[in-house]
Design a protein around this motif. Sequence first.
Motif, PDB file in Angstrom:
ATOM      1  N   GLU A 142     -21.043 -24.161  17.230  1.00  0.00           N
ATOM      2  CA  GLU A 142     -21.956 -23.684  18.274  1.00  0.00           C
ATOM      3  C   GLU A 142     -21.218 -23.402  19.580  1.00  0.00           C
ATOM      4  OE1 GLU A 142     -22.044 -28.215  18.456  1.00  0.00           O
ATOM      5  OE2 GLU A 142     -21.901 -26.656  16.911  1.00  0.00           O
ATOM      6  N   ASN A 143     -19.947 -23.829  19.660  1.00  0.00           N
ATOM      7  CA  ASN A 143     -19.144 -23.650  20.871  1.00  0.00           C
ATOM      8  C   ASN A 143     -17.884 -22.828  20.627  1.00  0.00           C
ATOM      9  OD1 ASN A 143     -20.772 -25.392  22.626  1.00  0.00           O
ATOM     10  ND2 ASN A 143     -20.082 -27.038  21.274  1.00  0.00           N
ATOM     11  N   THR A 144     -17.825 -22.136  19.483  1.00  0.00           N
ATOM     12  CA  THR A 144     -16.612 -21.413  19.111  1.00  0.00           C
ATOM     13  C   THR A 144     -16.974 -20.018  18.616  1.00  0.00           C
ATOM     14  OG1 THR A 144     -15.733 -23.558  18.361  1.00  0.00           O
ATOM     15  CG2 THR A 144     -14.433 -21.610  17.873  1.00  0.00           C
ATOM     16  N   ALA A 145     -16.409 -19.007  19.275  1.00  0.00           N
ATOM     17  CA  ALA A 145     -16.718 -17.615  18.947  1.00  0.00           C
ATOM     18  C   ALA A 145     -15.433 -16.838  18.699  1.00  0.00           C
ATOM     19  CB  ALA A 145     -17.503 -16.966  20.098  1.00  0.00           C
ATOM     20  N   ILE A 146     -15.550 -15.775  17.891  1.00  0.00           N
ATOM     21  CA  ILE A 146     -14.417 -14.889  17.647  1.00  0.00           C
ATOM     22  C   ILE A 146     -14.917 -13.451  17.654  1.00  0.00           C
ATOM     23  CG2 ILE A 146     -14.603 -15.001  15.099  1.00  0.00           C
ATOM     24  CD1 ILE A 146     -11.453 -15.027  15.118  1.00  0.00           C
ATOM     25  N   ALA A 147     -14.172 -12.574  18.330  1.00  0.00           N
ATOM     26  CA  ALA A 147     -14.548 -11.164  18.414  1.00  0.00           C
ATOM     27  C   ALA A 147     -13.289 -10.345  18.617  1.00  0.00           C
ATOM     28  CB  ALA A 147     -15.534 -10.925  19.568  1.00  0.00           C
ATOM     29  N   GLY A 148     -13.372  -9.056  18.304  1.00  0.00           N
ATOM     30  CA  GLY A 148     -12.196  -8.226  18.493  1.00  0.00           C
ATOM     31  C   GLY A 148     -12.507  -6.753  18.397  1.00  0.00           C
ATOM     32  N   TYR A 169     -20.195 -17.535  16.074  1.00  0.00           N
ATOM     33  CA  TYR A 169     -20.483 -16.209  16.639  1.00  0.00           C
ATOM     34  C   TYR A 169     -19.340 -15.278  16.255  1.00  0.00           C
ATOM     35  CZ  TYR A 169     -23.098 -19.470  19.579  1.00  0.00           C
ATOM     36  OH  TYR A 169     -23.875 -20.492  20.039  1.00  0.00           O
ATOM     37  N   ILE A 170     -19.680 -14.090  15.746  1.00  0.00           N
ATOM     38  CA  ILE A 170     -18.687 -13.134  15.265  1.00  0.00           C
ATOM     39  C   ILE A 170     -19.013 -11.764  15.853  1.00  0.00           C
ATOM     40  CG2 ILE A 170     -17.645 -12.061  13.235  1.00  0.00           C
ATOM     41  CD1 ILE A 170     -18.841 -14.444  11.593  1.00  0.00           C
ATOM     42  N   GLY A 171     -18.017 -11.128  16.503  1.00  0.00           N
ATOM     43  CA  GLY A 171     -18.206  -9.804  17.069  1.00  0.00           C
ATOM     44  C   GLY A 171     -17.143  -8.841  16.578  1.00  0.00           C
ATOM     45  N   ILE A 198     -22.188 -15.053   3.430  1.00  0.00           N
ATOM     46  CA  ILE A 198     -21.959 -16.456   3.747  1.00  0.00           C
ATOM     47  C   ILE A 198     -22.260 -17.260   2.491  1.00  0.00           C
ATOM     48  CG2 ILE A 198     -22.662 -18.399   5.193  1.00  0.00           C
ATOM     49  CD1 ILE A 198     -21.146 -16.178   6.694  1.00  0.00           C
ATOM     50  N   PRO A 199     -21.286 -18.063   2.019  1.00  0.00           N
ATOM     51  CA  PRO A 199     -21.495 -18.793   0.761  1.00  0.00           C
ATOM     52  C   PRO A 199     -22.742 -19.677   0.812  1.00  0.00           C
ATOM     53  CG  PRO A 199     -19.205 -18.935   1.461  1.00  0.00           C
ATOM     54  CD  PRO A 199     -19.959 -18.307   2.589  1.00  0.00           C
ATOM     55  N   LYS A 200     -23.347 -19.848  -0.328  1.00  0.00           N
ATOM     56  CA  LYS A 200     -24.525 -20.697  -0.422  1.00  0.00           C
ATOM     57  C   LYS A 200     -24.203 -22.097   0.064  1.00  0.00           C
ATOM     58  CE  LYS A 200     -28.214 -21.989  -3.606  1.00  0.00           C
ATOM     59  NZ  LYS A 200     -28.728 -21.898  -5.003  1.00  0.00           N
ATOM     60  N   GLY A 201     -25.036 -22.628   0.921  1.00  0.00           N
ATOM     61  CA  GLY A 201     -24.824 -23.965   1.463  1.00  0.00           C
ATOM     62  C   GLY A 201     -24.072 -23.986   2.775  1.00  0.00           C
ATOM     63  N   ALA A 202     -23.364 -22.882   3.114  1.00  0.00           N
ATOM     64  CA  ALA A 202     -22.659 -22.798   4.397  1.00  0.00           C
ATOM     65  C   ALA A 202     -23.631 -22.302   5.467  1.00  0.00           C
ATOM     66  CB  ALA A 202     -21.466 -21.857   4.296  1.00  0.00           C
ATOM     67  N   PRO A 203     -23.392 -22.675   6.721  1.00  0.00           N
ATOM     68  CA  PRO A 203     -24.312 -22.248   7.781  1.00  0.00           C
ATOM     69  C   PRO A 203     -24.157 -20.773   8.124  1.00  0.00           C
ATOM     70  CG  PRO A 203     -22.447 -23.437   8.711  1.00  0.00           C
ATOM     71  CD  PRO A 203     -22.304 -23.536   7.220  1.00  0.00           C
ATOM     72  N   LEU A 204     -25.278 -20.119   8.358  1.00  0.00           N
ATOM     73  CA  LEU A 204     -25.230 -18.740   8.834  1.00  0.00           C
ATOM     74  C   LEU A 204     -24.747 -18.712  10.277  1.00  0.00           C
ATOM     75  CD1 LEU A 204     -28.593 -17.274   7.498  1.00  0.00           C
ATOM     76  CD2 LEU A 204     -26.296 -16.517   6.840  1.00  0.00           C
ATOM     77  N   PRO A 205     -23.958 -17.723  10.669  1.00  0.00           N
ATOM     78  CA  PRO A 205     -23.596 -17.587  12.079  1.00  0.00           C
ATOM     79  C   PRO A 205     -24.843 -17.405  12.947  1.00  0.00           C
ATOM     80  CG  PRO A 205     -22.193 -16.202  10.711  1.00  0.00           C
ATOM     81  CD  PRO A 205     -23.297 -16.709   9.828  1.00  0.00           C
ATOM     82  N   TYR A 206     -24.771 -17.905  14.172  1.00  0.00           N
ATOM     83  CA  TYR A 206     -25.848 -17.678  15.124  1.00  0.00           C
ATOM     84  C   TYR A 206     -25.934 -16.205  15.501  1.00  0.00           C
ATOM     85  CZ  TYR A 206     -25.218 -22.721  15.691  1.00  0.00           C
ATOM     86  OH  TYR A 206     -25.080 -24.058  15.467  1.00  0.00           O
ATOM     87  N   LEU A 207     -24.785 -15.522  15.478  1.00  0.00           N
ATOM     88  CA  LEU A 207     -24.732 -14.107  15.855  1.00  0.00           C
ATOM     89  C   LEU A 207     -23.612 -13.413  15.092  1.00  0.00           C
ATOM     90  CD1 LEU A 207     -25.503 -11.678  17.730  1.00  0.00           C
ATOM     91  CD2 LEU A 207     -23.774 -12.539  19.332  1.00  0.00           C
ATOM     92  N   ASN A 233     -26.588  -7.495   1.389  1.00  0.00           N
ATOM     93  CA  ASN A 233     -26.385  -8.896   1.024  1.00  0.00           C
ATOM     94  C   ASN A 233     -27.339  -9.851   1.738  1.00  0.00           C
ATOM     95  OD1 ASN A 233     -24.354  -8.131  -0.706  1.00  0.00           O
ATOM     96  ND2 ASN A 233     -22.687  -8.564   0.736  1.00  0.00           N
ATOM     97  N   GLY A 234     -28.231  -9.294   2.556  1.00  0.00           N
ATOM     98  CA  GLY A 234     -29.251 -10.116   3.190  1.00  0.00           C
ATOM     99  C   GLY A 234     -28.739 -11.014   4.294  1.00  0.00           C
ATOM    100  N   ILE A 235     -27.676 -10.589   4.988  1.00  0.00           N
ATOM    101  CA  ILE A 235     -27.103 -11.391   6.069  1.00  0.00           C
ATOM    102  C   ILE A 235     -27.613 -10.858   7.413  1.00  0.00           C
ATOM    103  CG2 ILE A 235     -24.979 -12.135   7.205  1.00  0.00           C
ATOM    104  CD1 ILE A 235     -25.408 -13.334   4.434  1.00  0.00           C
ATOM    105  N   PRO A 236     -28.318 -11.663   8.196  1.00  0.00           N
ATOM    106  CA  PRO A 236     -28.826 -11.190   9.494  1.00  0.00           C
ATOM    107  C   PRO A 236     -27.681 -10.798  10.431  1.00  0.00           C
ATOM    108  CG  PRO A 236     -29.874 -13.262   8.842  1.00  0.00           C
ATOM    109  CD  PRO A 236     -28.723 -13.056   7.909  1.00  0.00           C
ATOM    110  N   HIS A 237     -27.861  -9.699  11.151  1.00  0.00           N
ATOM    111  CA  HIS A 237     -26.819  -9.224  12.060  1.00  0.00           C
ATOM    112  C   HIS A 237     -27.435  -8.224  13.030  1.00  0.00           C
ATOM    113  CE1 HIS A 237     -27.113  -6.296   8.789  1.00  0.00           C
ATOM    114  NE2 HIS A 237     -26.715  -5.394   9.666  1.00  0.00           N
ATOM    115  N   LEU A 238     -26.670  -7.916  14.077  1.00  0.00           N
ATOM    116  CA  LEU A 238     -27.025  -6.857  15.014  1.00  0.00           C
ATOM    117  C   LEU A 238     -26.022  -5.723  14.866  1.00  0.00           C
ATOM    118  CD1 LEU A 238     -27.770  -8.884  18.282  1.00  0.00           C
ATOM    119  CD2 LEU A 238     -29.429  -7.951  16.653  1.00  0.00           C
ATOM    120  N   TYR A 239     -26.517  -4.497  14.969  1.00  0.00           N
ATOM    121  CA  TYR A 239     -25.646  -3.332  14.847  1.00  0.00           C
ATOM    122  C   TYR A 239     -26.162  -2.250  15.781  1.00  0.00           C
ATOM    123  CZ  TYR A 239     -23.585   0.897  12.768  1.00  0.00           C
ATOM    124  OH  TYR A 239     -22.909   2.092  12.567  1.00  0.00           O
ATOM    125  N   TYR A 240     -25.236  -1.626  16.492  1.00  0.00           N
ATOM    126  CA  TYR A 240     -25.638  -0.480  17.302  1.00  0.00           C
ATOM    127  C   TYR A 240     -24.478   0.497  17.449  1.00  0.00           C
ATOM    128  CZ  TYR A 240     -23.230  -2.439  21.491  1.00  0.00           C
ATOM    129  OH  TYR A 240     -22.306  -2.925  22.390  1.00  0.00           O
TER     130      TYR A 240
END
Length: 265
Positions: A142-148, A169-171, A198-207, A233-240
């Motif tokens: 919850e306190n670690t993000a990666i983007a590029g 969080y992934i960007g 995201i593998p079954k049982g693993a947490p989904l990213p917040y973003l 694959n049914g993974i929630p995400h934002l795209y624009y």
Amino acid sequence: MNYQTPQNFDSATPATQQWSCETITYPSKTTGTDRLFTLLLPPGYTSEKTYPVLYLLHGIGGDHKEWLYGTPAEIIGNLVAEGNAPEMIVVIPNVRAAADDRIPAEVISPANIAAFDNFINDLTNDLMPYIAAHYSIKTGRENTAIAGLSMGGRESLFIGFSMPDTFGYIGAFSPAPGLLPTPALNYPGQFSEEEFTIPKGAPLPYLIMICNGEQDDVVHGIAAYYEETLTKNGIPHLYYTMPGGHDFTVWKNGLYHFTRQIFKD
């Protein structure tokens, strides 16, 4: 998603000028060398507080200095000063995890691409432990993000989906090809389409946020390919998408919108 930004969102202000920007050396067992990263610290940084961490990755022809052309201290600093983002530490590494991590003459080479793919090992075994040992950070996904940007966007997706327990969080801003099979470039893919989940049982990213320029003539429709696969694959995400090419017009916009949404209580 609305891609608009406020006027002067990336301009220097008295608040942003108080952010510190340093080049730091750390030892890497992965490459057997000392490596560099750029560190942005918020005004009044103190070990008496703890801070979330954003890892910000550059493109295939860049290094730990490339993101400085995109004014991250100004973009993030203005959001923090406005109360639209929490104080955070920003780590901008050299993603080229090789003994010789200088920018090569031929950036689209198997060796350079392999060095980027090796960064997950340097990050996990060397850079993140160094940050934890030397800076006052909040831990947990919850306190670690990666983007590029570009190749850094591809690697952010690869690392974030490989380590969902670590990164919340992934960007990916104009992400490069190769995460999924890309026959035109002879890339087998870091994931198959079925594995880009995201593998079954693993947490989904917040973003998970992906963006791309509508006039991008470098990665073309790759961002849309990734987005369509996540949808399948049914993974929630934002795209624009937004007007712009493969450049900092888009990447700065992506950083603004990503930063607004991370590390929220």
